[in-house]
Design a protein around this motif. Structure first.
Motif, PDB file in Angstrom:
ATOM      1  N   UNK A   1      16.949  -0.874  -2.398  1.00  0.00           N
ATOM      2  CA  UNK A   1      16.802  -0.746  -3.644  1.00  0.00           C
ATOM      3  C   UNK A   1      15.819   0.416  -4.344  1.00  0.00           C
ATOM      4  N   UNK A   2      14.889   0.633  -3.474  1.00  0.00           N
ATOM      5  CA  UNK A   2      13.934   1.515  -3.708  1.00  0.00           C
ATOM      6  C   UNK A   2      13.549   2.380  -2.680  1.00  0.00           C
ATOM      7  N   UNK A   3      14.373   3.604  -2.356  1.00  0.00           N
ATOM      8  CA  UNK A   3      14.202   4.528  -1.339  1.00  0.00           C
ATOM      9  C   UNK A   3      12.966   4.946  -1.326  1.00  0.00           C
ATOM     10  N   UNK A   4      12.276   4.654  -0.033  1.00  0.00           N
ATOM     11  CA  UNK A   4      11.062   5.174   0.329  1.00  0.00           C
ATOM     12  C   UNK A   4       9.968   3.986   0.796  1.00  0.00           C
ATOM     13  N   UNK A   5      10.446   2.852   0.435  1.00  0.00           N
ATOM     14  CA  UNK A   5       9.769   1.533   0.963  1.00  0.00           C
ATOM     15  C   UNK A   5       9.429   1.827   2.719  1.00  0.00           C
ATOM     16  N   UNK A   6      10.622   2.151   3.314  1.00  0.00           N
ATOM     17  CA  UNK A   6      10.489   2.593   4.635  1.00  0.00           C
ATOM     18  C   UNK A   6      10.244   4.190   5.005  1.00  0.00           C
TER      19      UNK A   6
ATOM     20  N   UNK B   1       0.722  -1.294  -0.123  1.00  0.00           N
ATOM     21  CA  UNK B   1      -0.032  -0.193   0.076  1.00  0.00           C
ATOM     22  C   UNK B   1       1.004   1.204   0.086  1.00  0.00           C
ATOM     23  N   UNK B   2       2.014   1.055   0.470  1.00  0.00           N
ATOM     24  CA  UNK B   2       2.591   2.631   0.356  1.00  0.00           C
ATOM     25  C   UNK B   2       4.080   2.189   1.626  1.00  0.00           C
ATOM     26  N   UNK B   3       4.631   3.419   1.999  1.00  0.00           N
ATOM     27  CA  UNK B   3       5.638   3.293   2.712  1.00  0.00           C
ATOM     28  C   UNK B   3       5.447   2.860   4.228  1.00  0.00           C
ATOM     29  N   UNK B   4       6.266   2.066   4.681  1.00  0.00           N
ATOM     30  CA  UNK B   4       6.061   1.464   5.915  1.00  0.00           C
ATOM     31  C   UNK B   4       6.526   2.130   6.996  1.00  0.00           C
ATOM     32  N   UNK B   5       5.599   2.658   8.255  1.00  0.00           N
ATOM     33  CA  UNK B   5       6.093   3.672   9.240  1.00  0.00           C
ATOM     34  C   UNK B   5       6.407   2.933  10.436  1.00  0.00           C
ATOM     35  N   UNK B   6       5.776   1.648  10.845  1.00  0.00           N
ATOM     36  CA  UNK B   6       5.715   1.055  11.887  1.00  0.00           C
ATOM     37  C   UNK B   6       6.858  -0.273  11.609  1.00  0.00           C
ATOM     38  N   UNK B   7       7.520  -0.474  12.861  1.00  0.00           N
ATOM     39  CA  UNK B   7       8.364  -1.600  12.416  1.00  0.00           C
ATOM     40  C   UNK B   7       7.522  -2.888  12.597  1.00  0.00           C
ATOM     41  N   UNK B   8       7.893  -3.927  11.569  1.00  0.00           N
ATOM     42  CA  UNK B   8       7.335  -5.288  11.695  1.00  0.00           C
ATOM     43  C   UNK B   8       7.658  -5.962  13.025  1.00  0.00           C
ATOM     44  N   UNK B   9       6.798  -7.078  13.343  1.00  0.00           N
ATOM     45  CA  UNK B   9       7.191  -7.892  14.402  1.00  0.00           C
ATOM     46  C   UNK B   9       8.622  -8.669  14.447  1.00  0.00           C
ATOM     47  N   UNK B  10       8.551  -9.306  13.169  1.00  0.00           N
ATOM     48  CA  UNK B  10       9.450 -10.282  12.932  1.00  0.00           C
ATOM     49  C   UNK B  10      10.593  -9.590  12.410  1.00  0.00           C
TER      50      UNK B  10
END
Length: 458
Positions: free
Chosen positions: A340-345, A318-327
């Motif tokens: 590789x694709x700045x902005x994923x985070x 859906x878009x940039x991830x703003x919260x850390x994943x659990x794993x």
């Protein structure tokens, strides 16, 4: 005896473990391996003494058997594994803890309404000292949201404490209320999804609460925790053990039900998807099926977003991830994708801070906090005050870490820093340092600016 006579003397030898993800190894009197495999083993052996070893979820069980002239068959009891959740058939099963989990996954200890989060801290061995208020739940920006000690319900006789409450969907963090013995302010990622309850089981060990070894589950909101499907619970422990060690430790017989558990516990599917990736030749088609099935149940979930980065076109991320994943494995996927694709985070987000401060501490995303936190003494018996008190030590500067790494290469090779930057791309530096793009880019900009860093190192 000739080889043909020996072959005729061999008898069928079958061992059947209690659950299919047990690794079984059989050796003879000379400690030569006779057979090894996951689940049931069938072979033929000559009469003699044999050693049967079982390995499951970090536990090891060994027995010696004598094989005579008749076919040998043995059903093997499950190795006595410790488990953070009070699952039956484990070494740490406890009826009182099981009853507490069932009850408080449906009722809240803090505020009113069906709980969307339950954290159960429990003694894994009788007689250990339990600090019932050892854990704290923090919000996205770091503030405590569990109401302090008053938000927890304690049973000192049974050796457990629990917090449950209706937190809004989104990212949270679990941490020790007071820093650990190393003085490190560590946070562990949690996520709450709409319509689900996140269940966290934490064992109390010799040195106190051990959130890094937690088991995390999900249940439909209001349904609460169900201990009925022991096989899925054991499969979870096997898969988590594999993730801790970085090796595939779960059989297809247990993996496939995990992958199809999206209606009962979608987090099982997430863990199962990472178990697929541990295979030497991961089935990417099956992985794509799992991720696409999980996405409707967990919209916005950062772990699902991380898995989407492996699919063609991002798999509908859906878009940039703003919260850390659990794993932690999900966090590493996001870092690789962001390189590789700045902005994923999302820049400046908690997800970026977690990726920059990630520490290797088990399977869950754990990072060194940089925010100031309220004094624990100030939040006893109620919510935290408006202003934070006291400072926390800062995470080691990720920009400085990258610059030190580049300068070390330059020094070892007797080259100018600028030459190293020319030969080693930003993406490669992200991969080598395990950091997202922003701190790497800032490090490169700093080294290319005026100053001694531009000269020949060493």
């Amino acid at each position: 005896m000739s080889s043909s006579d020996r072959a005729r003397a061999e008898v069928p030898f079958v061992v059947i473990p209690d659950t299919p993800s047990v690794l079984v190894t059989v050796t003879d009197e000379a400690l030569r391996e006779v057979a090894c495999g996951m689940g049931t083993l069938e072979t033929t052996v000559a009469p003699g003494i044999y050693r049967i070893e079982q390995r499951f979820a970090g536990a090891v069980a060994t027995q010696y058997v004598e094989v005579g002239a008749e076919p040998f068959t043995r059903c093997l009891p499950l190795p006595r594994i410790p488990a953070p959740a009070p699952v039956r058939r484990t070494a740490t099963a406890h009826d009182g803890h099981l009853a507490a989990a069932v009850r408080w996954s449906r009722r809240s200890t803090y505020l009113s309404g069906p709980p969307t989060v339950m954290v159960l801290l429990r003694n894994l061995r009788h007689g250990r000292r339990l600090d019932p208020y050892a854990l704290e739940i923090g919000g996205e920006s770091g503030e405590a949201v569990d109401g302090g000690e008053a938000g927890w319900h304690v049973d000192e006789r049974e050796g457990w404490s629990v917090w449950s409450g209706p937190l809004p969907p989104g990212g949270y963090r679990l941490r020790l209320r007071r820093p650990s013995g190393e003085g490190l302010p560590l946070a562990q990622a949690l996520w709450v999804s709409e319509g689900w309850t996140t269940l966290v089981f934490v064992g109390n060990g010799p040195r106190g609460a051990q959130p890094q070894h937690a088991s995390v589950e999900m249940a439909p909101l209001g349904a609460g925790w169900s201990p009925l499907d022991e096989e899925l619970s054991l499969a979870r422990e096997a898969a988590l053990s594999g993730l801790r060690q970085g090796i595939d430790l779960i059989s297809d017989q247990q993996l496939f039900p995990m992958l199809e558990s999206d209606h009962a516990d979608p987090l099982l599917g997430v863990v199962g998807a990472h178990a697929i990736l541990l295979d030497r030749r991961p089935d990417l088609r099956r992985l794509e099926e799992v991720v696409r099935r999980l996405a409707p149940h967990l919209p916005g979930h950062p772990d699902v977003a991380a898995l989407c980065t492996l699919l063609d076109g991002g798999g509908g991320m859906p878009g940039p991830v703003s919260s850390p994943p659990m794993l932690a494995a999900s966090c590493r996927l996001l870092v690789e994708a962001d390189a590789a694709d700045p902005g994923v985070i999302e820049d400046g987000s908690v997800a970026e801070a977690a990726a920059e401060g990630l520490v290797g501490r088990g399977v869950w995303t754990t990072w060194l906090e940089r925010e100031r936190r309220p004094d624990p003494a100030a939040v006893r018996g109620g919510p935290p005050p408006g202003g934070p008190v006291g400072s926390r030590p800062l995470t080691a500067d990720p920009v400085g870490r990258v610059q030190a790494y580049i300068q070390e290469i330059a020094g070892l090779e007797g080259r100018a820093v600028e030459d190293v930057l020319h030969d080693v791309s930003r993406d490669e530096l992200c991969r080598r340092t395990g950091l997202p793009h922003r701190p790497v880019e800032r490090a490169i900009e700093g080294l290319r600016g005026p100053g001694p860093a531009r000269g020949r190192a060493g």
